[in-house]
Scaffold this active site. Structure first.
Site, PDB file in Angstrom:
ATOM      1  N   GLU A  39     -43.943 -25.669  -0.660  1.00 22.23           N
ATOM      2  CA  GLU A  39     -43.330 -25.931   0.638  1.00 22.23           C
ATOM      3  C   GLU A  39     -41.817 -26.028   0.496  1.00 22.23           C
ATOM      4  O   GLU A  39     -41.061 -25.479   1.314  1.00 22.23           O
ATOM      5  CB  GLU A  39     -43.884 -27.227   1.250  1.00 22.23           C
ATOM      6  CG  GLU A  39     -45.207 -27.074   1.966  1.00 22.23           C
ATOM      7  CD  GLU A  39     -45.056 -26.461   3.361  1.00 22.23           C
ATOM      8  OE1 GLU A  39     -43.951 -25.986   3.698  1.00 22.23           O
ATOM      9  OE2 GLU A  39     -46.042 -26.458   4.095  1.00 22.23           O
ATOM     10  N   CYS A  50     -48.702 -28.957   4.290  1.00 19.70           N
ATOM     11  CA  CYS A  50     -48.187 -28.245   5.456  1.00 19.70           C
ATOM     12  C   CYS A  50     -48.650 -28.898   6.746  1.00 19.70           C
ATOM     13  O   CYS A  50     -47.841 -29.247   7.605  1.00 19.70           O
ATOM     14  CB  CYS A  50     -48.647 -26.788   5.405  1.00 19.70           C
ATOM     15  SG  CYS A  50     -48.122 -25.825   6.839  1.00 19.70           S
TER      16      CYS A  50
END
Length: 222
Positions: A209, A135
């Site tokens: 993600e 991230c």
């Protein structure tokens, strides 16, 4: 290669599914439907609340002041930079911070954030920072790649502000610091025998993600 590059090279399919996701392509071209971006941004606000907790955990688990300061810098970037962007953009749609906080977490939001927190709770500081890395570093790399595309930052792209924020120097410095923290922790705590376990954490976080992007598209029924 630094540790981040080694981890990415060890899980290329997981990484590609994340950074080359159709949601990302839509951000760069400006063709992402507004409803998908709005749904994503609200959930990303809730996501950041939990990531702030993960960085607070990293402060707690730090063995040195350097560890603690690095985690505090990540926490500050979330609270003072990223969340401000989300509040600003969502405010244009008539959503207040209270509206955002009262929105239920979607499944992919819960799955990803709790995976990171669980990884940090049962592992050490290196495990936690590896789980955070896709991230933290990934957004900087994605935005930089999008910003380099012709027209991505033009007035005609409704997502230019998001791209510019994550491609900008302040956030780039956050990503550079995160990579340096990985290397510093690895020098202290990683063996080659442990690398595969870290690569598994990195790969799972990258897949989550990708699921988070997909969640943004679910509002479209696809």
């Amino acid at each position: 290669m630094d540790l981040f590059d080694r981890l990415r090279a060890a899980r290329p399919d997981d990484w590609r599914a994340y950074v080359a996701h159709p949601f990302v392509e839509g951000l760069g071209s400006g063709t992402l439907p507004a409803a998908a971006f709005q749904s994503y941004l609200v959930q990303d606000y809730l996501f950041l609340v939990q990531f702030a907790r993960a960085y607070a955990l990293a402060v707690y688990k730090g063995r040195t002041l350097e560890d603690m300061r690095a985690a505090h810098a990540g926490l500050k970037a979330i609270l003072d930079v990223e969340m401000d962007l989300h509040v600003r953009l969502c405010g244009r749609w008539g959503l207040s911070p209270r509206d955002l906080e009262r929105t239920p977490e979607a499944r992919a939001t819960t799955a990803y954030t709790r995976y990171v927190l669980d990884t940090g709770l049962r592992g050490d500081l290196l495990d936690l920072h590896v789980a955070l890395a896709p991230c933290v570093v990934g957004y900087a790399e994605i935005a930089a790649a999008l910003a380099a595309r012709p027209g991505a930052l033009s007035e005609s792209n409704p997502y230019r502000e998001w791209i510019a924020e994550y491609a900008g120097e302040p956030y780039r410095e956050v990503a550079v610091a995160a990579r340096a923290t990985l290397d510093r922790l690895a020098a202290r705590a990683m063996t080659e025998a442990r690398f595969e376990d870290l690569a598994s954490i990195f790969g799972q976080a990258s897949r989550l993600e990708a699921d988070f992007w997909s969640q943004g598209l679910e509002v479209l029924g696809g």
